[in-house]
Design an enzyme around this catalytic site. Structure first.
Site, PDB file in Angstrom:
ATOM      1  N   ARG A  31     -30.928 135.124   3.381  1.00 62.09           N
ATOM      2  CA  ARG A  31     -32.216 134.525   3.025  1.00 62.09           C
ATOM      3  C   ARG A  31     -33.195 134.469   4.205  1.00 62.09           C
ATOM      4  O   ARG A  31     -34.370 134.181   4.028  1.00 62.09           O
ATOM      5  CB  ARG A  31     -31.970 133.113   2.444  1.00 62.09           C
ATOM      6  N   GLY A  65     -17.065 134.110   2.429  1.00 61.05           N
ATOM      7  CA  GLY A  65     -17.329 132.712   2.083  1.00 61.05           C
ATOM      8  C   GLY A  65     -16.802 131.731   3.120  1.00 61.05           C
ATOM      9  O   GLY A  65     -15.990 132.077   3.974  1.00 61.05           O
ATOM     10  N   TYR A  73     -21.145 123.797  10.380  1.00 65.24           N
ATOM     11  CA  TYR A  73     -21.777 125.077  10.073  1.00 65.24           C
ATOM     12  C   TYR A  73     -22.795 125.403  11.164  1.00 65.24           C
ATOM     13  O   TYR A  73     -23.544 124.528  11.595  1.00 65.24           O
ATOM     14  CB  TYR A  73     -22.480 125.028   8.701  1.00 65.24           C
ATOM     15  N   GLY A  74     -22.823 126.657  11.560  1.00 64.83           N
ATOM     16  CA  GLY A  74     -23.716 127.083  12.643  1.00 64.83           C
ATOM     17  C   GLY A  74     -25.186 127.007  12.291  1.00 64.83           C
ATOM     18  O   GLY A  74     -26.042 127.113  13.167  1.00 64.83           O
ATOM     19  N   GLU A 114     -21.543 123.843  -6.202  1.00 66.99           N
ATOM     20  CA  GLU A 114     -22.625 124.576  -5.543  1.00 66.99           C
ATOM     21  C   GLU A 114     -23.856 124.635  -6.451  1.00 66.99           C
ATOM     22  O   GLU A 114     -23.721 124.675  -7.678  1.00 66.99           O
ATOM     23  CB  GLU A 114     -22.156 125.984  -5.174  1.00 66.99           C
ATOM     24  N   ASN A 126     -57.311 131.696  54.124  1.00 69.60           N
ATOM     25  CA  ASN A 126     -58.299 131.724  53.051  1.00 69.60           C
ATOM     26  C   ASN A 126     -58.411 133.153  52.521  1.00 69.60           C
ATOM     27  O   ASN A 126     -58.689 134.079  53.270  1.00 69.60           O
ATOM     28  CB  ASN A 126     -59.655 131.259  53.576  1.00 69.60           C
ATOM     29  N   ALA A 129     -62.870 135.657  47.415  1.00 67.29           N
ATOM     30  CA  ALA A 129     -62.970 136.065  46.007  1.00 67.29           C
ATOM     31  C   ALA A 129     -62.840 137.577  45.857  1.00 67.29           C
ATOM     32  O   ALA A 129     -63.387 138.334  46.658  1.00 67.29           O
ATOM     33  CB  ALA A 129     -64.309 135.614  45.441  1.00 67.29           C
ATOM     34  N   SER A 138     -64.249 138.261  51.234  1.00 68.51           N
ATOM     35  CA  SER A 138     -64.277 138.559  49.802  1.00 68.51           C
ATOM     36  C   SER A 138     -64.195 140.046  49.528  1.00 68.51           C
ATOM     37  O   SER A 138     -64.701 140.862  50.304  1.00 68.51           O
ATOM     38  CB  SER A 138     -65.583 138.015  49.196  1.00 68.51           C
ATOM     39  N   ARG A 187     -65.353 149.292  56.236  1.00 67.75           N
ATOM     40  CA  ARG A 187     -66.321 149.660  55.208  1.00 67.75           C
ATOM     41  C   ARG A 187     -67.467 150.409  55.883  1.00 67.75           C
ATOM     42  O   ARG A 187     -67.659 150.312  57.100  1.00 67.75           O
ATOM     43  CB  ARG A 187     -66.863 148.437  54.480  1.00 67.75           C
TER      44      ARG A 187
HETATM   45  C1  UD1 Z   1     -23.061 125.481   2.261  1.00 71.73           C
HETATM   46  C2  UD1 Z   1     -22.160 124.664   1.349  1.00 71.73           C
HETATM   47  C3  UD1 Z   1     -23.017 123.702   0.534  1.00 71.73           C
HETATM   48  C4  UD1 Z   1     -23.782 122.805   1.487  1.00 71.73           C
HETATM   49  C5  UD1 Z   1     -24.599 123.615   2.482  1.00 71.73           C
HETATM   50  C6  UD1 Z   1     -25.138 122.700   3.574  1.00 71.73           C
HETATM   51  C7  UD1 Z   1     -20.274 126.118   0.786  1.00 71.73           C
HETATM   52  C8  UD1 Z   1     -19.651 126.984  -0.242  1.00 71.73           C
HETATM   53  N1  UD1 Z   1     -21.432 125.552   0.457  1.00 71.73           N
HETATM   54  O1  UD1 Z   1     -23.900 126.289   1.462  1.00 71.73           O
HETATM   55  O2  UD1 Z   1     -22.205 122.911  -0.292  1.00 71.73           O
HETATM   56  O3  UD1 Z   1     -24.627 121.929   0.763  1.00 71.73           O
HETATM   57  O4  UD1 Z   1     -23.784 124.603   3.125  1.00 71.73           O
HETATM   58  O5  UD1 Z   1     -26.000 123.381   4.432  1.00 71.73           O
HETATM   59  O6  UD1 Z   1     -19.703 125.964   1.867  1.00 71.73           O
HETATM   60  N2  UD1 Z   1     -20.290 131.493   7.061  1.00 71.73           N
HETATM   61  C9  UD1 Z   1     -19.286 132.199   7.672  1.00 71.73           C
HETATM   62  N3  UD1 Z   1     -18.559 133.091   6.945  1.00 71.73           N
HETATM   63  C10 UD1 Z   1     -18.780 133.303   5.621  1.00 71.73           C
HETATM   64  C11 UD1 Z   1     -19.819 132.574   4.987  1.00 71.73           C
HETATM   65  C12 UD1 Z   1     -20.549 131.681   5.732  1.00 71.73           C
HETATM   66  O7  UD1 Z   1     -19.031 132.031   8.876  1.00 71.73           O
HETATM   67  O8  UD1 Z   1     -18.065 134.140   5.043  1.00 71.73           O
HETATM   68  C13 UD1 Z   1     -21.095 130.552   7.853  1.00 71.73           C
HETATM   69  C14 UD1 Z   1     -22.561 130.949   7.913  1.00 71.73           C
HETATM   70  O9  UD1 Z   1     -22.795 131.777   9.051  1.00 71.73           O
HETATM   71  C15 UD1 Z   1     -23.275 129.616   8.011  1.00 71.73           C
HETATM   72  C16 UD1 Z   1     -22.327 128.630   7.343  1.00 71.73           C
HETATM   73  O10 UD1 Z   1     -21.069 129.284   7.239  1.00 71.73           O
HETATM   74  O11 UD1 Z   1     -23.477 129.210   9.358  1.00 71.73           O
HETATM   75  C17 UD1 Z   1     -22.805 128.180   5.965  1.00 71.73           C
HETATM   76  O12 UD1 Z   1     -22.959 129.306   5.111  1.00 71.73           O
HETATM   77  P1  UD1 Z   1     -24.143 129.423   4.067  1.00 71.73           P
HETATM   78  O13 UD1 Z   1     -23.997 130.712   3.358  1.00 71.73           O
HETATM   79  O14 UD1 Z   1     -25.436 129.147   4.720  1.00 71.73           O
HETATM   80  O15 UD1 Z   1     -23.798 128.233   3.043  1.00 71.73           O
HETATM   81  P2  UD1 Z   1     -24.796 127.525   2.021  1.00 71.73           P
HETATM   82  O16 UD1 Z   1     -25.048 128.423   0.870  1.00 71.73           O
HETATM   83  O17 UD1 Z   1     -25.965 126.995   2.743  1.00 71.73           O
HETATM   84 CA    CA Z   2     -26.632 127.166   4.865  1.00 71.93          CA
END
Ligand code: UD1
Ligand code: CA
Length: 459
Positions: free
Chosen positions: A17, A81, A103-104, A157, A380, A383, A408, A443
């Protein structure tokens, strides 16, 4: 207690996204990559050897960025996932104690909240505790379903939710603390039985319930802490929150910030008391500013150090340079990397410096370029004077001794040296050394032709 805590940070996804070729966690907010914020927060809770970052998309770049933090890495080759990402950690993670999952793409969470999460979980009989909050617009987040006793029965979800569930405003933050044993025991029961065919970590909540285990929610009052970034609109919103936090902190620490909503200050910038920061200033990348300084409107300082009582005029751009106490730079000056400006020196408008040491009390007040130059004290620079430091293939140095006077519009063709106290006549092209105390004059001599105009008209 904290030696029993393992932290897993999920950062393998591309982040579709974001519509970017760059992995989402490498995008920046508050002056740092998203993943750096999360790792820094994690490091406040446990030692780096107990933190694992799950990497996938642009793994090499993510690893290079985080290498100095000393954390571990787990590769998730295919991103199937969040549940699948945690599963990738199973063999390397300790089986005892607690596992905190972050989550990152959720960088605003505070260490104190995570500590509260851990303590709440550790003090309970639950198998897991998850941070939740209420959002006015919960679009995109997983919704929290509860049992009659208030415990969490499942997370559904957004994509899978029915209309009743969509109306729930209590959302899953994606921040959980599990009893390690319960997590590893039930993780492999997750099935990719959803339209995206992903292994949702969130499904483990229902699985724990089925196994008679308890999952509890820890609601947080400030929804900003759990904002997850999925697109660039959310990225900008999180950046704004980081900026506001930092500006507020520097103001509480004794810095005056004019029009604070317009000012950008990176997280690792330090500013001394009674300094005044003007509107739209940007202070970036580890810049350090002393006390009683003034940074004018719209100036941009990157990796720069200012002593005390330094004045930076408006619209000045300074990179990777040091300006000692009492120096004045700008307005409209540009300092490219590698300058050292000594105490009380003045650099004025439309002056550009690069790799230049500029001595105490020296002045270059207007329209000058000095590159690869060493300027003594009390010099100094008139300019319009410039150094010709580049001959088309190589750079050469210019040296100007203490107390010299550069008239200058002088042109100093490097390599060249001007001795202490020497004078250069205005408009000179200086190609040879001018010794101490001498006048360098390079000059054409002026001619005055008396009566020339009348003679021309008479033709
Ligand atoms: C997720 C949660 C959702 C929550 C939301 C909060 C799940 C299924 N859903 O959704 O309930 O409300 O976060 O922000 O967990 N990532 C991996 N490997 C993967 C998939 C994802 O490392 O295979 C990492 C992504 O890099 C990211 C994090 O996990 O940093 C979250 O993934 P993302 O796809 O953004 O989850 P959401 O759809 O936001
Ligand atoms: Ca997310």
């Amino acid at each position: 207690m904290e030696s029993q805590l393992t932290i897993l940070i999920l950062a393998a996804g591309l982040g579709t996204r974001m519509r970017s070729t760059r992995a989402k966690v490498l995008h920046r907010a508050g002056g740092r990559a998203l993943i750096e914020h999360v790792v820094n927060t994690a490091r406040e809770l446990t030692t780096p050897d107990r933190i694992s970052v799950v990497v996938g998309h642009q793994a090499d770049e993510v690893k290079r960025l985080l290498e100095p933090a000393g954390v571990r890495f787990v590769h998730q080759e295919e991103q199937k996932g969040t549940g699948h990402a945690v599963l990738a950690c199973r063999d390397s993670a300790p089986a005892e104690g607690h596992v905190l999952i972050l989550y990152g793409d959720c960088p605003l969470i505070a260490p104190s909240t995570l500590r509260r999460l851990y303590e709440t979980q550790a003090a309970s009989a639950a198998a897991a505790t998850l941070i939740t909050t209420e959002l006015d617009d919960p679009t995109g987040y997983g919704r929290v379903l509860t049992n009659p006793d208030g415990s969490v029965s499942a997370i559904v979800e957004h994509r899978a939710a029915d209309s009743t569930q969509l109306a729930i405003r209590q959302i899953n933050s994606g921040i959980y603390c599990f009893v390690a044993d319960a997590l590893w025991r039930h993780l492999s029961e997750i099935r990719p039985d959803n339209p995206a065919a992903e292994y949702y970590l969130t499904d483990i909540v229902a699985l724990l319930n089925e196994a008679g285990q308890h999952v509890q929610a820890l609601p947080v009052a400030d929804p900003a802490e759990v904002l997850g970034i999925n697109n660039r609109v959310e990225l900008a919103e999180v950046d704004r929150i980081f900026r506001a936090r930092k500006v507020r902190q520097v103001m509480l620490d004794g810095v005056t910030v004019e029009r604070p909503e317009t000012v950008t200050i990176d997280a690792d910038v330090h500013i001394g008391r009674d300094t005044v920061i003007g509107p739209f200033a940007q202070l970036l990348a580890g810049t350090r500013i002393g006390e009683q300084c003034r940074v004018g409107a719209c100036s941009i300082l990157t990796q720069t150090e200012l002593g005390d009582a330094v004045e930076i005029g408006p619209f000045t751009v300074v990179a990777d340079s040091r300006i000692d106490s009492g120096g004045v730079v700008g307005p409209f000056a540009r300092l490219r990397p590698g300058n050292e400006i000594a105490a009380g020196a003045r650099i004025g408008n439309f002056v550009e410096l690069k790799k230049t040491r500029f001595g105490a009390g020296s002045k270059a007040n207007h329209l000058t370029y000095l590159g690869d130059t060493e300027v003594g004290a009390g010099v100094n620079i008139g300019a319009g004077s410039i150094t010709c430091n580049y001959d088309g293939s190589r750079k050469h140095a210019t040296r100007i001794g203490d107390g010299a006077f550069v008239g200058s519009n002088s042109t100093l063709v490097a390599p060249v040296e001007v001795g202490e106290g020497a004078y250069l006549a205005a408009g000179s092209v200086i190609t040879d050394a001018v010794p101490s105390g001498a006048l360098g004059l390079g000059r054409a001599r002026q001619l005055v032709k008396e009566g020339w105009v009348d003679r021309k008209k008479g033709q």
